[in-house]
Design a protein around this motif. Sequence first.
Motif, PDB file in Angstrom:
ATOM      1  N   ILE A  81       0.831  -1.197   0.000  1.00  8.82           N
ATOM      2  CA  ILE A  81       0.000   0.000   0.000  1.00  8.82           C
ATOM      3  C   ILE A  81       0.874   1.260   0.000  1.00  8.82           C
ATOM      4  O   ILE A  81       2.057   1.213   0.341  1.00  8.82           O
ATOM      5  CB  ILE A  81      -0.957   0.054   1.217  1.00  8.82           C
ATOM      6  N   VAL A  82       0.255   2.351  -0.403  1.00  4.19           N
ATOM      7  CA  VAL A  82       0.866   3.677  -0.291  1.00  4.19           C
ATOM      8  C   VAL A  82      -0.141   4.578   0.414  1.00  4.19           C
ATOM      9  O   VAL A  82      -1.348   4.324   0.375  1.00  4.19           O
ATOM     10  CB  VAL A  82       1.240   4.262  -1.670  1.00  4.19           C
ATOM     11  N   ALA A  83       0.366   5.639   1.049  1.00  5.80           N
ATOM     12  CA  ALA A  83      -0.519   6.524   1.819  1.00  5.80           C
ATOM     13  C   ALA A  83      -0.034   7.957   1.725  1.00  5.80           C
ATOM     14  O   ALA A  83       1.174   8.206   1.756  1.00  5.80           O
ATOM     15  CB  ALA A  83      -0.552   6.087   3.283  1.00  5.80           C
ATOM     16  N   PRO A  84      -0.952   8.923   1.627  1.00  4.82           N
ATOM     17  CA  PRO A  84      -0.544  10.317   1.797  1.00  4.82           C
ATOM     18  C   PRO A  84       0.104  10.479   3.170  1.00  4.82           C
ATOM     19  O   PRO A  84      -0.290   9.827   4.137  1.00  4.82           O
ATOM     20  CB  PRO A  84      -1.863  11.096   1.708  1.00  4.82           C
ATOM     21  N   TYR A  85       1.062  11.361   3.258  1.00  6.30           N
ATOM     22  CA  TYR A  85       1.849  11.506   4.480  1.00  6.30           C
ATOM     23  C   TYR A  85       1.168  12.370   5.532  1.00  6.30           C
ATOM     24  O   TYR A  85       1.705  12.565   6.622  1.00  6.30           O
ATOM     25  CB  TYR A  85       3.213  12.123   4.141  1.00  6.30           C
ATOM     26  N   TYR A  86      -0.020  12.857   5.230  1.00 10.34           N
ATOM     27  CA  TYR A  86      -0.690  13.797   6.119  1.00 10.34           C
ATOM     28  C   TYR A  86      -2.080  13.279   6.471  1.00 10.34           C
ATOM     29  O   TYR A  86      -2.646  12.420   5.791  1.00 10.34           O
ATOM     30  CB  TYR A  86      -0.805  15.171   5.458  1.00 10.34           C
ATOM     31  N   LEU A  87      -2.615  13.825   7.526  1.00  2.73           N
ATOM     32  CA  LEU A  87      -3.952  13.453   7.975  1.00  2.73           C
ATOM     33  C   LEU A  87      -5.007  14.299   7.272  1.00  2.73           C
ATOM     34  O   LEU A  87      -4.774  15.463   6.955  1.00  2.73           O
ATOM     35  CB  LEU A  87      -4.043  13.676   9.488  1.00  2.73           C
ATOM     36  N   THR A  88      -6.157  13.712   7.006  1.00  5.93           N
ATOM     37  CA  THR A  88      -7.313  14.456   6.512  1.00  5.93           C
ATOM     38  C   THR A  88      -8.430  14.253   7.525  1.00  5.93           C
ATOM     39  O   THR A  88      -9.108  13.224   7.518  1.00  5.93           O
ATOM     40  CB  THR A  88      -7.738  13.945   5.122  1.00  5.93           C
ATOM     41  N   CYS A  89      -8.628  15.214   8.412  1.00  9.71           N
ATOM     42  CA  CYS A  89      -9.523  14.995   9.555  1.00  9.71           C
ATOM     43  C   CYS A  89     -10.985  14.949   9.161  1.00  9.71           C
ATOM     44  O   CYS A  89     -11.811  14.380   9.864  1.00  9.71           O
ATOM     45  CB  CYS A  89      -9.284  16.066  10.611  1.00  9.71           C
ATOM     46  N   GLN A  90     -11.355  15.601   8.041  1.00 11.66           N
ATOM     47  CA  GLN A  90     -12.722  15.635   7.516  1.00 11.66           C
ATOM     48  C   GLN A  90     -13.691  16.438   8.389  1.00 11.66           C
ATOM     49  O   GLN A  90     -14.897  16.389   8.183  1.00 11.66           O
ATOM     50  CB  GLN A  90     -13.240  14.209   7.293  1.00 11.66           C
ATOM     51  N   LYS A  91     -13.150  17.161   9.356  1.00 15.56           N
ATOM     52  CA  LYS A  91     -14.017  17.915  10.274  1.00 15.56           C
ATOM     53  C   LYS A  91     -13.659  19.398  10.361  1.00 15.56           C
ATOM     54  O   LYS A  91     -14.490  20.204  10.788  1.00 15.56           O
ATOM     55  CB  LYS A  91     -13.954  17.308  11.675  1.00 15.56           C
ATOM     56  N   GLN A 134      -6.617   8.720   7.780  1.00 15.60           N
ATOM     57  CA  GLN A 134      -5.478   8.919   6.886  1.00 15.60           C
ATOM     58  C   GLN A 134      -5.680   7.982   5.687  1.00 15.60           C
ATOM     59  O   GLN A 134      -5.724   6.764   5.836  1.00 15.60           O
ATOM     60  CB  GLN A 134      -4.163   8.606   7.585  1.00 15.60           C
ATOM     61  N   TYR A 135      -5.814   8.572   4.516  1.00 16.89           N
ATOM     62  CA  TYR A 135      -6.077   7.780   3.315  1.00 16.89           C
ATOM     63  C   TYR A 135      -4.933   6.800   3.053  1.00 16.89           C
ATOM     64  O   TYR A 135      -3.777   7.072   3.384  1.00 16.89           O
ATOM     65  CB  TYR A 135      -6.213   8.700   2.103  1.00 16.89           C
ATOM     66  N   PHE A 136      -5.270   5.669   2.439  1.00 25.37           N
ATOM     67  CA  PHE A 136      -4.254   4.759   1.919  1.00 25.37           C
ATOM     68  C   PHE A 136      -4.862   3.951   0.783  1.00 25.37           C
ATOM     69  O   PHE A 136      -6.096   3.790   0.701  1.00 25.37           O
ATOM     70  CB  PHE A 136      -3.699   3.835   3.014  1.00 25.37           C
ATOM     71  N   TYR A 137      -4.000   3.461  -0.108  1.00 26.86           N
ATOM     72  CA  TYR A 137      -4.469   2.728  -1.285  1.00 26.86           C
ATOM     73  C   TYR A 137      -3.618   1.491  -1.534  1.00 26.86           C
ATOM     74  O   TYR A 137      -2.388   1.525  -1.392  1.00 26.86           O
ATOM     75  CB  TYR A 137      -4.418   3.627  -2.531  1.00 26.86           C
ATOM     76  N   LYS A 138      -4.299   0.438  -1.917  1.00 34.24           N
ATOM     77  CA  LYS A 138      -3.613  -0.794  -2.314  1.00 34.24           C
ATOM     78  C   LYS A 138      -2.923  -0.574  -3.655  1.00 34.24           C
ATOM     79  O   LYS A 138      -3.488   0.011  -4.573  1.00 34.24           O
ATOM     80  CB  LYS A 138      -4.629  -1.932  -2.420  1.00 34.24           C
ATOM     81  N   VAL A 139      -1.683  -1.047  -3.760  1.00 35.55           N
ATOM     82  CA  VAL A 139      -0.915  -0.896  -4.990  1.00 35.55           C
ATOM     83  C   VAL A 139      -1.237  -2.063  -5.927  1.00 35.55           C
ATOM     84  O   VAL A 139      -1.126  -3.227  -5.529  1.00 35.55           O
ATOM     85  CB  VAL A 139       0.597  -0.871  -4.698  1.00 35.55           C
ATOM     86  N   PRO A 140      -1.655  -1.794  -7.161  1.00 38.99           N
ATOM     87  CA  PRO A 140      -1.916  -2.876  -8.115  1.00 38.99           C
ATOM     88  C   PRO A 140      -0.691  -3.782  -8.287  1.00 38.99           C
ATOM     89  O   PRO A 140       0.455  -3.306  -8.245  1.00 38.99           O
ATOM     90  CB  PRO A 140      -2.238  -2.127  -9.416  1.00 38.99           C
ATOM     91  N   ASP A 141      -0.934  -5.053  -8.479  1.00 37.49           N
ATOM     92  CA  ASP A 141       0.151  -6.031  -8.560  1.00 37.49           C
ATOM     93  C   ASP A 141       1.110  -5.758  -9.708  1.00 37.49           C
ATOM     94  O   ASP A 141       2.281  -6.152  -9.654  1.00 37.49           O
ATOM     95  CB  ASP A 141      -0.420  -7.450  -8.698  1.00 37.49           C
ATOM     96  N   ASN A 142       0.624  -5.121 -10.764  1.00 39.95           N
ATOM     97  CA  ASN A 142       1.473  -4.923 -11.938  1.00 39.95           C
ATOM     98  C   ASN A 142       2.338  -3.664 -11.865  1.00 39.95           C
ATOM     99  O   ASN A 142       3.018  -3.317 -12.828  1.00 39.95           O
ATOM    100  CB  ASN A 142       0.623  -4.904 -13.212  1.00 39.95           C
ATOM    101  N   VAL A 147       8.555   1.826  -8.649  1.00 44.28           N
ATOM    102  CA  VAL A 147       7.745   2.827  -9.344  1.00 44.28           C
ATOM    103  C   VAL A 147       6.673   3.394  -8.416  1.00 44.28           C
ATOM    104  O   VAL A 147       6.468   4.605  -8.340  1.00 44.28           O
ATOM    105  CB  VAL A 147       7.106   2.218 -10.605  1.00 44.28           C
ATOM    106  N   ALA A 148       6.006   2.522  -7.667  1.00 46.72           N
ATOM    107  CA  ALA A 148       4.892   2.951  -6.821  1.00 46.72           C
ATOM    108  C   ALA A 148       5.342   3.863  -5.694  1.00 46.72           C
ATOM    109  O   ALA A 148       4.585   4.732  -5.252  1.00 46.72           O
ATOM    110  CB  ALA A 148       4.173   1.738  -6.249  1.00 46.72           C
ATOM    111  N   LEU A 312       0.178   5.432 -13.336  1.00 47.03           N
ATOM    112  CA  LEU A 312       1.335   4.548 -13.450  1.00 47.03           C
ATOM    113  C   LEU A 312       0.955   3.225 -14.112  1.00 47.03           C
ATOM    114  O   LEU A 312       1.733   2.675 -14.902  1.00 47.03           O
ATOM    115  CB  LEU A 312       1.934   4.291 -12.071  1.00 47.03           C
ATOM    116  N   GLU A 313      -0.223   2.706 -13.793  1.00 50.89           N
ATOM    117  CA  GLU A 313      -0.682   1.473 -14.443  1.00 50.89           C
ATOM    118  C   GLU A 313      -0.694   1.629 -15.962  1.00 50.89           C
ATOM    119  O   GLU A 313      -0.310   0.719 -16.700  1.00 50.89           O
ATOM    120  CB  GLU A 313      -2.093   1.113 -13.957  1.00 50.89           C
ATOM    121  N   GLN A 314      -1.119   2.780 -16.423  1.00 49.56           N
ATOM    122  CA  GLN A 314      -1.257   3.016 -17.861  1.00 49.56           C
ATOM    123  C   GLN A 314       0.059   3.393 -18.530  1.00 49.56           C
ATOM    124  O   GLN A 314       0.228   3.147 -19.735  1.00 49.56           O
ATOM    125  CB  GLN A 314      -2.283   4.132 -18.091  1.00 49.56           C
ATOM    126  N   ASN A 315       1.002   3.982 -17.774  1.00 52.05           N
ATOM    127  CA  ASN A 315       2.173   4.594 -18.411  1.00 52.05           C
ATOM    128  C   ASN A 315       3.530   4.136 -17.892  1.00 52.05           C
ATOM    129  O   ASN A 315       4.556   4.658 -18.326  1.00 52.05           O
ATOM    130  CB  ASN A 315       2.093   6.119 -18.260  1.00 52.05           C
TER     131      ASN A 315
END
Length: 354
Positions: A81-91, A134-142, A147-148, A312-315
């Motif tokens: 996974i990758v994550a933005p380095y900052y918090l987004t409190c949403q409030k 704190q947002y985070f996203y799964k990195v596609p296997d490819n 790069v990620a 990145l997946e596309q390019n």
Amino acid sequence: MTEPGNVELHDYDLPEVIPGSVLVKVNQSNVCGSELHIFNDQHPYIKNAVLGHEMIGQILELGEGVTIDYAGNTVKKGDSIVAPYYLTCQKCRACRNGQFHLCENAYTYWSKPPTEWPYFNGAFSTHYYIHPNQYFYKVPDNISSKVAASANCALSQVYFGIDESQLSSEETIVIQGAGGLGINATAVAKERGANVIIIDAVASRLELAKEFGADETINLNNHKTVDEREKKVKELTDNWGADVGIELTGVPDSFSEGIKLVRPGGRYVAIGTQSPGTTTAVDPGLLVRKSVRIIPLIRYNPWYLYKSLKFLEQNQHKYPFESLLDASFDLSEIQTALDKSARREVTRATINCS
């Protein structure tokens, strides 16, 4: 970093993972220009903290209730996974306005000393703690880890900036700085169908920019003055100037120069110079007469990290993203990595944290 200019390695017990949080084993992190600003005491908030924010890691433990990432993908132990380095409190007021990149609580944890729980708030470490909200996203296997790792923050930051500039096909953009952000910005701009002019003083960086699609390069060593660079940009734009300019150098004088490089009615994005108190002489009359729209940006809206992964997946095979990371160091060599990066001996250093 116990204080600006001094880094030490300390050991801490891994923190208990509370509901909504994630504990990550860091595979690698990169040295971004922001680390250099912090290390040189040019950051308004971070003075005694764990450096590092651009990284990729594997999920070691999921807190209660965490089953998907912020794009709705199912996640499990071992996923990259990758994550933005900052918090987004949403409030806070900014978040309530939809300006998540301006969250008033963004650095709540990154600015904490490493002696305070949960300790692992920076990416120059063996582990990283992702907090609730704190947002985070799964990195596609490819997508490879190498790069990620650069998706946050280099690619996400310039992707956001170029979107905010509304750069369109066949427009010309002038990019000040051919470091990690400038090279990534070149690729994003080329995929928009834009013409790219990029400026830097390091010949190897300009050559790499060409591999990422730069149409024209301007070497500061060959065009030593602002007037010479302004003249060159106008020569390349039918004596008009670029439609869009983007400052990615961290040098205050680049801002006053950039206004001269864009056309009347153009747009100018300021990203690189983020240290309050640094100044440059600006001609407000020129700014008004040219009617240049200034777009200053700090951080990026967190979903741009997901957009960057899709980019990145596309390019990733179209542009040599892996070559951006041109030097590798162990975690114990942080000081050397910072020094070489500051001297611009490397485009982007990577830290092996495993």
